[in-house]
Design an enzyme around this catalytic site. Structure first.
Site, PDB file in Angstrom:
ATOM      1  N   ASP A  60      59.509  67.830  13.563  1.00  0.00           N
ATOM      2  CA  ASP A  60      60.542  68.482  14.367  1.00  0.00           C
ATOM      3  C   ASP A  60      60.886  69.790  13.654  1.00  0.00           C
ATOM      4  O   ASP A  60      61.394  69.765  12.521  1.00  0.00           O
ATOM      5  CB  ASP A  60      61.768  67.560  14.451  1.00  0.00           C
ATOM      6  CG  ASP A  60      62.910  68.183  15.237  1.00  0.00           C
ATOM      7  OD1 ASP A  60      62.866  69.405  15.512  1.00  0.00           O
ATOM      8  OD2 ASP A  60      63.858  67.446  15.569  1.00  0.00           O
ATOM      9  N   SER A 139      59.731  86.057  25.069  1.00  0.00           N
ATOM     10  CA  SER A 139      59.548  85.842  26.504  1.00  0.00           C
ATOM     11  C   SER A 139      60.099  87.043  27.256  1.00  0.00           C
ATOM     12  O   SER A 139      60.997  87.738  26.757  1.00  0.00           O
ATOM     13  CB  SER A 139      60.339  84.594  26.932  1.00  0.00           C
ATOM     14  OG  SER A 139      60.451  84.526  28.341  1.00  0.00           O
ATOM     15  N   TYR A 151      68.331  80.385  26.687  1.00  0.00           N
ATOM     16  CA  TYR A 151      66.925  80.721  26.419  1.00  0.00           C
ATOM     17  C   TYR A 151      66.734  82.228  26.223  1.00  0.00           C
ATOM     18  O   TYR A 151      66.024  82.663  25.319  1.00  0.00           O
ATOM     19  CB  TYR A 151      66.090  80.221  27.599  1.00  0.00           C
ATOM     20  CG  TYR A 151      64.592  80.336  27.454  1.00  0.00           C
ATOM     21  CD1 TYR A 151      63.880  79.472  26.624  1.00  0.00           C
ATOM     22  CD2 TYR A 151      63.876  81.281  28.189  1.00  0.00           C
ATOM     23  CE1 TYR A 151      62.496  79.559  26.527  1.00  0.00           C
ATOM     24  CE2 TYR A 151      62.498  81.371  28.100  1.00  0.00           C
ATOM     25  CZ  TYR A 151      61.803  80.507  27.269  1.00  0.00           C
ATOM     26  OH  TYR A 151      60.433  80.605  27.181  1.00  0.00           O
ATOM     27  N   LYS A 155      65.338  84.021  22.923  1.00  0.00           N
ATOM     28  CA  LYS A 155      64.111  84.833  22.948  1.00  0.00           C
ATOM     29  C   LYS A 155      64.383  86.286  22.550  1.00  0.00           C
ATOM     30  O   LYS A 155      63.506  86.964  21.999  1.00  0.00           O
ATOM     31  CB  LYS A 155      63.451  84.750  24.327  1.00  0.00           C
ATOM     32  CG  LYS A 155      62.864  83.366  24.642  1.00  0.00           C
ATOM     33  CD  LYS A 155      61.928  82.876  23.552  1.00  0.00           C
ATOM     34  CE  LYS A 155      61.041  81.721  23.987  1.00  0.00           C
ATOM     35  NZ  LYS A 155      60.244  81.178  22.855  1.00  0.00           N
TER      36      LYS A 155
HETATM   37  P1  NDP Z   1      55.454  73.486  26.738  1.00  0.00           P
HETATM   38  O1  NDP Z   1      56.740  72.858  27.119  1.00  0.00           O
HETATM   39  O2  NDP Z   1      54.260  73.211  27.581  1.00  0.00           O
HETATM   40  O3  NDP Z   1      55.086  73.098  25.221  1.00  0.00           O
HETATM   41  C1  NDP Z   1      56.032  73.235  24.206  1.00  0.00           C
HETATM   42  C2  NDP Z   1      55.655  72.320  23.075  1.00  0.00           C
HETATM   43  O4  NDP Z   1      56.643  72.467  22.033  1.00  0.00           O
HETATM   44  C3  NDP Z   1      55.636  70.836  23.485  1.00  0.00           C
HETATM   45  O5  NDP Z   1      54.456  70.225  23.016  1.00  0.00           O
HETATM   46  C4  NDP Z   1      56.880  70.289  22.795  1.00  0.00           C
HETATM   47  O6  NDP Z   1      56.769  68.934  22.387  1.00  0.00           O
HETATM   48  C5  NDP Z   1      56.959  71.166  21.555  1.00  0.00           C
HETATM   49  N1  NDP Z   1      58.282  71.110  20.958  1.00  0.00           N
HETATM   50  C6  NDP Z   1      59.488  71.176  21.563  1.00  0.00           C
HETATM   51  N2  NDP Z   1      60.487  71.059  20.683  1.00  0.00           N
HETATM   52  C7  NDP Z   1      59.909  70.897  19.458  1.00  0.00           C
HETATM   53  C8  NDP Z   1      60.415  70.701  18.153  1.00  0.00           C
HETATM   54  N3  NDP Z   1      61.730  70.658  17.908  1.00  0.00           N
HETATM   55  N4  NDP Z   1      59.526  70.562  17.132  1.00  0.00           N
HETATM   56  C9  NDP Z   1      58.203  70.604  17.366  1.00  0.00           C
HETATM   57  N5  NDP Z   1      57.651  70.792  18.589  1.00  0.00           N
HETATM   58  C10 NDP Z   1      58.504  70.931  19.626  1.00  0.00           C
HETATM   59  O7  NDP Z   1      55.748  75.035  26.622  1.00  0.00           O
HETATM   60  P2  NDP Z   1      54.822  76.336  26.857  1.00  0.00           P
HETATM   61  O8  NDP Z   1      53.461  76.108  26.342  1.00  0.00           O
HETATM   62  O9  NDP Z   1      55.013  76.788  28.232  1.00  0.00           O
HETATM   63  O10 NDP Z   1      55.590  77.378  25.919  1.00  0.00           O
HETATM   64  C11 NDP Z   1      55.248  77.617  24.561  1.00  0.00           C
HETATM   65  C12 NDP Z   1      56.122  78.726  24.029  1.00  0.00           C
HETATM   66  O11 NDP Z   1      55.965  79.885  24.841  1.00  0.00           O
HETATM   67  C13 NDP Z   1      57.609  78.396  24.033  1.00  0.00           C
HETATM   68  O12 NDP Z   1      58.229  78.981  22.912  1.00  0.00           O
HETATM   69  C14 NDP Z   1      58.093  79.059  25.290  1.00  0.00           C
HETATM   70  O13 NDP Z   1      59.462  79.344  25.236  1.00  0.00           O
HETATM   71  C15 NDP Z   1      57.236  80.303  25.320  1.00  0.00           C
HETATM   72  N6  NDP Z   1      57.086  80.895  26.644  1.00  0.00           N
HETATM   73  C16 NDP Z   1      56.531  80.198  27.700  1.00  0.00           C
HETATM   74  C17 NDP Z   1      56.428  80.789  28.941  1.00  0.00           C
HETATM   75  C18 NDP Z   1      55.828  80.096  30.131  1.00  0.00           C
HETATM   76  O14 NDP Z   1      55.864  80.657  31.234  1.00  0.00           O
HETATM   77  N7  NDP Z   1      55.272  78.897  30.001  1.00  0.00           N
HETATM   78  C19 NDP Z   1      56.892  82.157  29.167  1.00  0.00           C
HETATM   79  C20 NDP Z   1      57.446  82.797  27.996  1.00  0.00           C
HETATM   80  C21 NDP Z   1      57.533  82.179  26.796  1.00  0.00           C
HETATM   81  P3  NDP Z   1      57.118  67.744  23.399  1.00  0.00           P
HETATM   82  O15 NDP Z   1      56.060  67.778  24.426  1.00  0.00           O
HETATM   83  O16 NDP Z   1      57.048  66.521  22.544  1.00  0.00           O
HETATM   84  O17 NDP Z   1      58.480  68.045  23.927  1.00  0.00           O
END
Ligand code: NDP
Length: 249
Positions: A60, A139, A151, A155
């Site tokens: 985490d 983002s 958020y 960001k």
């Molecule tokens: P997802 O929700 O698909 O994946 C995020 C991952 O982060 C998940 O595997 C989640 O685990 C993990 N996670 C969450 N909290 C923690 C924690 N405390 N410790 C470790 N791991 C953690 O997100 P995206 O792939 O869409 O996004 C990835 C990044 O890109 C993020 O920072 C997001 O804000 C940013 N982003 C995404 C955009 C989009 O359109 N998708 C646009 C702009 C930015 P679990 O599955 O177990 O919850």
């Protein structure tokens, strides 16, 4: 393009979406990759199966002890920590008047506290070896986004954090940059559609009309830019925010 052979990368939130695509991309370029997520996922196994080097580490990113031990585990396993991709993230959207303190804190903590703890732990190795690459996920929401006060604040905070890391760490051969994606097709954007009761394809079609290149993004679109920022060829680029949104803004 960038040869990452001999480099060791940590990708947080690497279990799916943009993080998984980034882990695959960096491994494909020769890096040994630690796929870090709350729970162990299949991504590291998939990389190993296709001939790459990867381990899964559950951590985490908001827990200081867990982060320190995760980074030490990676260094023990692979010999160093060269590249950190601060990608782990969550959304807890609500309009300001309805947003709970818990949902404010959870989002700020995952993105900002998480990014801070991982960067602080990783720089111990990077400063010592006088080489490092930190890539943070910002983002387009940093510019303001309805229902995302938590958020967008996180960001935008990441952008200031990134620039400060660039200022402090440049003298040690470490660059820090951020990528700021727009609409990328992942579980995160699917969950927005589910929560708001909009069909995902309808949501995508509406978004596409507003995007200059007329399509929503794929995780690989972001991973490609991260790979450039993670390599030797970007050594004169630091403190930058690169929007990966298919648009001019
Ligand atoms: P997802 O929700 O698909 O994946 C995020 C991952 O982060 C998940 O595997 C989640 O685990 C993990 N996670 C969450 N909290 C923690 C924690 N405390 N410790 C470790 N791991 C953690 O997100 P995206 O792939 O869409 O996004 C990835 C990044 O890109 C993020 O920072 C997001 O804000 C940013 N982003 C995404 C955009 C989009 O359109 N998708 C646009 C702009 C930015 P679990 O599955 O177990 O919850």
């Amino acid at each position: 393009m960038n040869d990452l052979a001999g480099k060791v990368a940590v990708v947080t939130g690497g279990g799916r979406g943009i993080g998984a695509a980034t882990a695959q991309k960096l491994a494909g370029l020769g890096a040994a990759v630690a796929v870090v997520d709350l729970a162990e996922t299949v991504v590291a196994k998939e990389i190993s199966k296709s001939g790459g080097r990867a381990i899964a580490v559950s951590c985490d990113v908001t827990d200081p002890d867990a982060v320190d031990s995760m980074v030490d585990t990676v260094a023990d396993e692979f010999g160093s920590v060269d590249i950190l991709v601060n990608n782990a993230g969550i959304i807890r959207d609500d309009l300001l008047f309805k947003m709970s303190v818990e949902n404010w804190d959870a989002v700020i903590s995952t993105h900002l506290r998480g990014g801070f703890l991982c960067a602080k732990a990783a720089q111990r190795y990077m400063v010592e070896q006088k080489w490092g690459r930190i890539v943070n996920l910002s983002s387009t929401s940093a510019l303001g986004s309805r229902g995302q006060a938590n958020y967008s604040a996180a960001k935008a905070g990441i952008q200031g954090f990134t620039k400060t890391l660039a200022v402090e760490l440049g003298r040690y051969g470490i660059t820090a940059n951020a990528v700021a994606p727009g609409f990328i097709e992942t579980e995160m954007t699917r969950s927005v559609a589910e929560r708001t009761g909009i069909d995902f394809d309808v949501m995508k079609a509406a978004a596409e009309k507003e995007i200059a290149v007329r399509r929503v993004g794929r995780p690989e679109d972001v991973a490609n830019v991260i790979a450039f920022l993670a390599g030797e060829e970007s050594s004169y680029v630091t403190g930058q925010i690169i929007y990966v949104s298919g648009s001019a803004d």
